[in-house]
Design a protein around this motif. Structure first.
Motif, PDB file in Angstrom:
ATOM      1  N   GLY A  61       0.820  -1.216   0.000  1.00  0.00           N
ATOM      2  CA  GLY A  61       0.000   0.000   0.000  1.00  0.00           C
ATOM      3  C   GLY A  61       0.851   1.263   0.000  1.00  0.00           C
ATOM      4  N   PRO A  84       2.808  10.393  -9.998  1.00  0.00           N
ATOM      5  CA  PRO A  84       2.541   9.536 -11.163  1.00  0.00           C
ATOM      6  C   PRO A  84       3.406   9.863 -12.373  1.00  0.00           C
ATOM      7  N   SER A  85       4.079  11.015 -12.363  1.00  0.00           N
ATOM      8  CA  SER A  85       4.842  11.430 -13.554  1.00  0.00           C
ATOM      9  C   SER A  85       6.320  11.077 -13.478  1.00  0.00           C
ATOM     10  N   THR A 111       6.623   0.072  -8.573  1.00  0.00           N
ATOM     11  CA  THR A 111       5.777  -1.011  -9.075  1.00  0.00           C
ATOM     12  C   THR A 111       6.393  -2.363  -8.716  1.00  0.00           C
ATOM     13  N   LYS A 112       7.707  -2.463  -8.927  1.00  0.00           N
ATOM     14  CA  LYS A 112       8.404  -3.717  -8.596  1.00  0.00           C
ATOM     15  C   LYS A 112       8.281  -4.031  -7.108  1.00  0.00           C
ATOM     16  N   MET A 158       3.156   5.873  -5.737  1.00  0.00           N
ATOM     17  CA  MET A 158       2.926   5.881  -7.190  1.00  0.00           C
ATOM     18  C   MET A 158       1.775   6.820  -7.554  1.00  0.00           C
ATOM     19  N   PHE A 159       0.771   6.882  -6.675  1.00  0.00           N
ATOM     20  CA  PHE A 159      -0.367   7.777  -6.917  1.00  0.00           C
ATOM     21  C   PHE A 159       0.048   9.235  -6.703  1.00  0.00           C
ATOM     22  N   LEU A 175       2.295   1.793  -3.460  1.00  0.00           N
ATOM     23  CA  LEU A 175       1.231   2.230  -4.375  1.00  0.00           C
ATOM     24  C   LEU A 175       0.825   3.677  -4.094  1.00  0.00           C
ATOM     25  N   SER A 180       8.727   8.655 -13.945  1.00  0.00           N
ATOM     26  CA  SER A 180       8.773   7.311 -14.542  1.00  0.00           C
ATOM     27  C   SER A 180       9.677   6.351 -13.765  1.00  0.00           C
ATOM     28  N   ALA A 199       5.949  -2.978  -4.997  1.00  0.00           N
ATOM     29  CA  ALA A 199       4.561  -3.343  -4.675  1.00  0.00           C
ATOM     30  C   ALA A 199       4.286  -4.789  -5.085  1.00  0.00           C
ATOM     31  N   VAL A 252       8.200   5.470 -10.435  1.00  0.00           N
ATOM     32  CA  VAL A 252       7.021   4.617 -10.619  1.00  0.00           C
ATOM     33  C   VAL A 252       7.446   3.182 -10.958  1.00  0.00           C
ATOM     34  N   ARG A 253       8.465   3.058 -11.804  1.00  0.00           N
ATOM     35  CA  ARG A 253       8.925   1.720 -12.203  1.00  0.00           C
ATOM     36  C   ARG A 253       9.465   0.956 -10.996  1.00  0.00           C
TER      37      ARG A 253
END
Lengths: 199, 199
Positions: free
Chosen positions: A44, A54-55, A64-65, A50-51, A47, A57, A67, A60-61
């Protein structure tokens, strides 16, 4: 056993006390249930960032891994709960997480820096404590499970730290990490009476 | 082409209009960027439900799988963005999601039922629209990518529906689904001027 455990994870200001190890080993089922909550919360947290950004990159990458891995661990811990017939149930959170999050400043770029370092510290402490469980757990199979998770937790705190260093001034990162690491250890000086990963 | 597209996904009250397909095909890059946001939001929605109902083992297990798949898709869409040199950037959300969420009642067990059905409907509409993109996209490779994602979206709306039927009264599920599906289609009757997956 000595009253503190060495070696200290480089990131952490103080190592975990023997008192925590004794508490955890005496309550393995509760620790396992709390661990499940921790993995879900860690997914959480990644994530949420990430929210919030969001821009970015690269950020975020990486998040994501993280999460994805936390969700995998969440599943694995839940399989252990199932095997031991421990029902998923809510648990009061220890003050650890809330106290750390209260340190996150509200303005950018401090907010990003603090958020990444708080995540890094939580991961570092989890890494250290899973290592202690791996070492002292009287059940070899469960101990091996904890050992297997340690590498990811170490990678995660490394990623959070590298992200902080990428997006923020390096000297400021070092200084803030020291402040937050001291506080993180201070929170844990008094053992929380309910057995938790971060009690 | 006719002004509506058949066949209708069984779940949905009305099929997507041709106007949406034309808008989407004319703005493939924006649709791809919005799709990235949708996948992240879908992972977030699954995780939020896991936080809200942490003790329902079966629900948690199913939602974990969904969150993992959404994160995988999020990564895949982001690779497409990177390949097309579209920077990750925020996008105004269309009114669709907020209008659907406003329908979620606040008391349990209605809150669980509505949350699951809203997720089911969003997944069903995504499934339908990714199918239309697969069919009408002038770029075969991108079309194939959309086709590849369709099966998961279909599985997801099925899972949300089965969960609703497991935790709630079957007749109530049918009735509420009809109400929400009608509303969902109504929201989309007027094409949102900004091209989005749910415009």
């Amino acid at each position: 056993m000595a009253s503190t455990i060495i070696p200290t994870i480089k990131f952490l200001s103080q190592p975990t006390s023997l008192a925590w190890v004794e508490q955890a080993i005496a309550h393995l089922d509760t620790i396992l249930l709390d661990h499940s909550h921790c993995e879900r919360k860690a997914a959480g947290a990644a994530l949420n960032l990430m929210f919030r950004y969001p821009s970015s990159s690269h950020l975020v990458r990486q998040l994501t891994k993280i999460a994805q891995e936390e969700l995998e661990h969440f599943e694995q811990v839940n399989q252990w709960l199932e095997r031991r017939e421990i029902p998923l149930a809510p648990l009061n959170a220890p003050p650890y997480g809330a106290k750390l999050k209260a340190q996150i400043r509200h303005n950018e770029p401090q907010r990003l820096l603090d958020s990444l370092l708080v995540c890094a510290l939580i991961e570092a402490r989890s890494h250290e404590r899973l290592g202690l469980l791996a070492q002292y757990c009287p059940e070899p199979e469960l101990g091996a499970f904890y050992r297997g998770l340690m590498a990811s937790e170490a990678r995660h705190y490394g990623i959070y730290w590298v992200l902080a260093s990428r997006y923020c001034d390096r000297q400021e990162v070092e200084q803030r990490l020291e402040e937050l690491a001291n506080l993180e250890s201070e929170i844990l000086v008094t053992l929380h009476p309910e057995p938790r990963i971060h009690s």
